[in-house]
Design a protein around this motif. Sequence first.
Motif, PDB file in Angstrom:
ATOM      1  N   GLU A  54       0.831  -1.208   0.000  1.00 20.19           N
ATOM      2  CA  GLU A  54       0.000   0.000   0.000  1.00 20.19           C
ATOM      3  C   GLU A  54       0.868   1.261   0.000  1.00 20.19           C
ATOM      4  O   GLU A  54       0.589   2.219  -0.719  1.00 20.19           O
ATOM      5  N   LYS A  55       1.944   1.235   0.792  1.00 15.49           N
ATOM      6  CA  LYS A  55       2.854   2.387   0.852  1.00 15.49           C
ATOM      7  C   LYS A  55       3.652   2.510  -0.447  1.00 15.49           C
ATOM      8  O   LYS A  55       3.836   3.611  -0.983  1.00 15.49           O
ATOM      9  N   MET A  56       4.141   1.395  -0.948  1.00 14.83           N
ATOM     10  CA  MET A  56       4.994   1.418  -2.132  1.00 14.83           C
ATOM     11  C   MET A  56       4.225   1.808  -3.389  1.00 14.83           C
ATOM     12  O   MET A  56       4.778   2.432  -4.301  1.00 14.83           O
ATOM     13  N   LEU A  57       2.957   1.440  -3.462  1.00 20.09           N
ATOM     14  CA  LEU A  57       2.150   1.810  -4.622  1.00 20.09           C
ATOM     15  C   LEU A  57       2.004   3.325  -4.733  1.00 20.09           C
ATOM     16  O   LEU A  57       1.943   3.865  -5.840  1.00 20.09           O
ATOM     17  N   ARG A  58       1.959   3.987  -3.597  1.00 22.55           N
ATOM     18  CA  ARG A  58       1.882   5.454  -3.626  1.00 22.55           C
ATOM     19  C   ARG A  58       3.174   6.059  -4.150  1.00 22.55           C
ATOM     20  O   ARG A  58       3.175   7.112  -4.778  1.00 22.55           O
ATOM     21  N   GLN A  59       4.300   5.388  -3.885  1.00 18.19           N
ATOM     22  CA  GLN A  59       5.609   5.867  -4.324  1.00 18.19           C
ATOM     23  C   GLN A  59       5.923   5.450  -5.759  1.00 18.19           C
ATOM     24  O   GLN A  59       6.797   6.025  -6.401  1.00 18.19           O
ATOM     25  N   LYS A  60       5.243   4.393  -6.211  1.00 15.39           N
ATOM     26  CA  LYS A  60       5.564   3.744  -7.488  1.00 15.39           C
ATOM     27  C   LYS A  60       7.010   3.206  -7.476  1.00 15.39           C
ATOM     28  O   LYS A  60       7.720   3.245  -8.472  1.00 15.39           O
ATOM     29  N   SER A  61       7.424   2.688  -6.311  1.00 12.36           N
ATOM     30  CA  SER A  61       8.761   2.116  -6.183  1.00 12.36           C
ATOM     31  C   SER A  61       8.835   1.286  -4.909  1.00 12.36           C
ATOM     32  O   SER A  61       8.008   1.441  -4.000  1.00 12.36           O
ATOM     33  N   GLY A  62       9.850   0.412  -4.853  1.00 11.45           N
ATOM     34  CA  GLY A  62      10.071  -0.374  -3.642  1.00 11.45           C
ATOM     35  C   GLY A  62      10.364  -1.825  -3.956  1.00 11.45           C
ATOM     36  O   GLY A  62      10.380  -2.246  -5.119  1.00 11.45           O
ATOM     37  N   GLN A  63      10.600  -2.591  -2.899  1.00 11.40           N
ATOM     38  CA  GLN A  63      10.912  -4.013  -3.054  1.00 11.40           C
ATOM     39  C   GLN A  63      10.440  -4.781  -1.830  1.00 11.40           C
ATOM     40  O   GLN A  63      10.698  -4.382  -0.693  1.00 11.40           O
ATOM     41  N   LEU A  64       9.755  -5.886  -2.085  1.00 10.95           N
ATOM     42  CA  LEU A  64       9.330  -6.800  -1.041  1.00 10.95           C
ATOM     43  C   LEU A  64      10.209  -8.041  -1.108  1.00 10.95           C
ATOM     44  O   LEU A  64      10.454  -8.575  -2.193  1.00 10.95           O
ATOM     45  N   VAL A  65      10.676  -8.496   0.061  1.00 11.97           N
ATOM     46  CA  VAL A  65      11.561  -9.665   0.121  1.00 11.97           C
ATOM     47  C   VAL A  65      11.034 -10.612   1.204  1.00 11.97           C
ATOM     48  O   VAL A  65      10.708 -10.174   2.311  1.00 11.97           O
ATOM     49  N   ALA A  66      10.955 -11.895   0.875  1.00 17.00           N
ATOM     50  CA  ALA A  66      10.525 -12.888   1.861  1.00 17.00           C
ATOM     51  C   ALA A  66      11.475 -14.071   1.854  1.00 17.00           C
ATOM     52  O   ALA A  66      11.944 -14.505   0.800  1.00 17.00           O
ATOM     53  N   ILE A  67      11.743 -14.589   3.046  1.00 18.49           N
ATOM     54  CA  ILE A  67      12.570 -15.780   3.181  1.00 18.49           C
ATOM     55  C   ILE A  67      11.663 -17.004   3.215  1.00 18.49           C
ATOM     56  O   ILE A  67      10.832 -17.151   4.116  1.00 18.49           O
ATOM     57  N   SER A  68      11.799 -17.862   2.232  1.00 22.51           N
ATOM     58  CA  SER A  68      11.082 -19.136   2.220  1.00 22.51           C
ATOM     59  C   SER A  68      12.059 -20.220   2.675  1.00 22.51           C
ATOM     60  O   SER A  68      12.862 -19.996   3.575  1.00 22.51           O
TER      61      SER A  68
ATOM     62  N   ASP B 169       6.412 -33.225  -0.930  1.00 22.26           N
ATOM     63  CA  ASP B 169       6.010 -33.831   0.338  1.00 22.26           C
ATOM     64  C   ASP B 169       7.216 -33.841   1.259  1.00 22.26           C
ATOM     65  O   ASP B 169       8.337 -34.058   0.814  1.00 22.26           O
ATOM     66  N   TYR B 170       6.974 -33.581   2.548  1.00 21.44           N
ATOM     67  CA  TYR B 170       8.075 -33.501   3.511  1.00 21.44           C
ATOM     68  C   TYR B 170       7.626 -34.165   4.809  1.00 21.44           C
ATOM     69  O   TYR B 170       7.197 -33.489   5.735  1.00 21.44           O
ATOM     70  N   PRO B 171       7.663 -35.502   4.877  1.00 22.07           N
ATOM     71  CA  PRO B 171       7.220 -36.198   6.086  1.00 22.07           C
ATOM     72  C   PRO B 171       7.918 -35.660   7.333  1.00 22.07           C
ATOM     73  O   PRO B 171       9.127 -35.486   7.346  1.00 22.07           O
ATOM     74  N   GLY B 172       7.140 -35.392   8.359  1.00 21.24           N
ATOM     75  CA  GLY B 172       7.689 -34.851   9.602  1.00 21.24           C
ATOM     76  C   GLY B 172       7.599 -33.344   9.676  1.00 21.24           C
ATOM     77  O   GLY B 172       7.730 -32.769  10.748  1.00 21.24           O
ATOM     78  N   ALA B 173       7.409 -32.695   8.543  1.00 22.87           N
ATOM     79  CA  ALA B 173       7.305 -31.230   8.549  1.00 22.87           C
ATOM     80  C   ALA B 173       6.396 -30.771   7.412  1.00 22.87           C
ATOM     81  O   ALA B 173       6.630 -29.752   6.786  1.00 22.87           O
ATOM     82  N   SER B 174       5.342 -31.533   7.151  1.00 25.13           N
ATOM     83  CA  SER B 174       4.492 -31.245   6.002  1.00 25.13           C
ATOM     84  C   SER B 174       3.767 -29.912   6.133  1.00 25.13           C
ATOM     85  O   SER B 174       3.580 -29.213   5.142  1.00 25.13           O
ATOM     86  N   VAL B 175       3.345 -29.532   7.345  1.00 26.85           N
ATOM     87  CA  VAL B 175       2.670 -28.243   7.522  1.00 26.85           C
ATOM     88  C   VAL B 175       3.659 -27.108   7.285  1.00 26.85           C
ATOM     89  O   VAL B 175       3.356 -26.139   6.573  1.00 26.85           O
ATOM     90  N   TYR B 176       4.846 -27.241   7.849  1.00 35.43           N
ATOM     91  CA  TYR B 176       5.881 -26.227   7.617  1.00 35.43           C
ATOM     92  C   TYR B 176       6.182 -26.096   6.130  1.00 35.43           C
ATOM     93  O   TYR B 176       6.272 -24.996   5.583  1.00 35.43           O
ATOM     94  N   SER B 177       6.353 -27.229   5.470  1.00 41.58           N
ATOM     95  CA  SER B 177       6.633 -27.225   4.034  1.00 41.58           C
ATOM     96  C   SER B 177       5.515 -26.526   3.271  1.00 41.58           C
ATOM     97  O   SER B 177       5.776 -25.727   2.361  1.00 41.58           O
ATOM     98  N   ALA B 178       4.274 -26.799   3.646  1.00 46.67           N
ATOM     99  CA  ALA B 178       3.141 -26.163   2.974  1.00 46.67           C
ATOM    100  C   ALA B 178       3.137 -24.653   3.192  1.00 46.67           C
ATOM    101  O   ALA B 178       2.820 -23.883   2.273  1.00 46.67           O
ATOM    102  N   THR B 179       3.492 -24.215   4.397  1.00 48.70           N
ATOM    103  CA  THR B 179       3.524 -22.770   4.643  1.00 48.70           C
ATOM    104  C   THR B 179       4.606 -22.102   3.807  1.00 48.70           C
ATOM    105  O   THR B 179       4.435 -20.978   3.319  1.00 48.70           O
ATOM    106  N   LYS B 180       5.724 -22.795   3.604  1.00 46.91           N
ATOM    107  CA  LYS B 180       6.801 -22.218   2.803  1.00 46.91           C
ATOM    108  C   LYS B 180       6.470 -22.239   1.308  1.00 46.91           C
ATOM    109  O   LYS B 180       6.947 -21.396   0.551  1.00 46.91           O
ATOM    110  N   ARG B 181       5.656 -23.199   0.871  1.00 51.81           N
ATOM    111  CA  ARG B 181       5.146 -23.148  -0.504  1.00 51.81           C
ATOM    112  C   ARG B 181       4.232 -21.950  -0.669  1.00 51.81           C
ATOM    113  O   ARG B 181       4.204 -21.297  -1.713  1.00 51.81           O
ATOM    114  N   ASN B 182       3.472 -21.653   0.382  1.00 51.30           N
ATOM    115  CA  ASN B 182       2.592 -20.491   0.350  1.00 51.30           C
ATOM    116  C   ASN B 182       3.396 -19.200   0.226  1.00 51.30           C
ATOM    117  O   ASN B 182       2.972 -18.261  -0.470  1.00 51.30           O
TER     118      ASN B 182
END
Length: 236
Positions: free
Chosen positions: A109-123, A131-144
């Motif tokens: 929302e802030k960056m659109l007003r500026q028409k500039s910026g960068q979003l960065v996320a660590i997956s 499939d990741y047996p033992g951590a399937s929910v975590y794996s799914a969140t990181k796919r998200n």
Amino acid sequence: MVIGGTSGIGLALARHYLQRGDRVAVCGRDLQRLPADFHNAISYQVDIADRTSLSQAINDFAAQGLDMLIVTAGIYFNTRSHLLDEAATLHMLRTNVSGLSHAFELAAEKMLRQKSGQLVAISSVAGLLHDYPGASVYSATKRNVLSLCDTYRIALQPFSIAVTAIVPGYIDTAKLRALNEGDASHKPFIMSEQKAVALIVDAITARRDRVVFPWQMKWLIAVLNLLPRWVLKLRK
């Protein structure tokens, strides 16, 4: 602004931009973890799962502009050793999924007003596994995380706003060592925190869409995705 910047990769990235002379905000649940050399940083006590406090922090810092938002906050549970009950499941979803979504929405929302910026996320390379047996929910969140980055990239590209997804393998952080009884050296292709930060900074500077490292882990994941589920369950 670095959300999850009081430890690990978030802290190291915040330090890099501070040393470069940038105006840096660090957000985290426990600001007492910040080292003494962070006196020049603006700090906010924020849980990314709390939309109200998150919004207040972003609105305050972005009053003078917001060039970059880096989200490193995340929670990991391994169901081999921890029971993922209702409370833990909700906590992971609110942090890894809803929190990131809210952070991107508020920053965009802030960056659109500026028409500039960068979003960065660590997956995580776990997000590349089918499939990741033992951590399937975590794996799914990181796919998200990866899916969310792709969505925001397509939506924001016409407005000169970049979105970078960082997809690391094992990084030798204090948190990883704590999860492995003080020693994570047995993890495949483990990388030093210093080298990982250098790769992340390079990807951000180049405004790359996605970077996966180390390259050996990228190919290992591709092989694992070809294996049947019962083989993955044998993994210790």
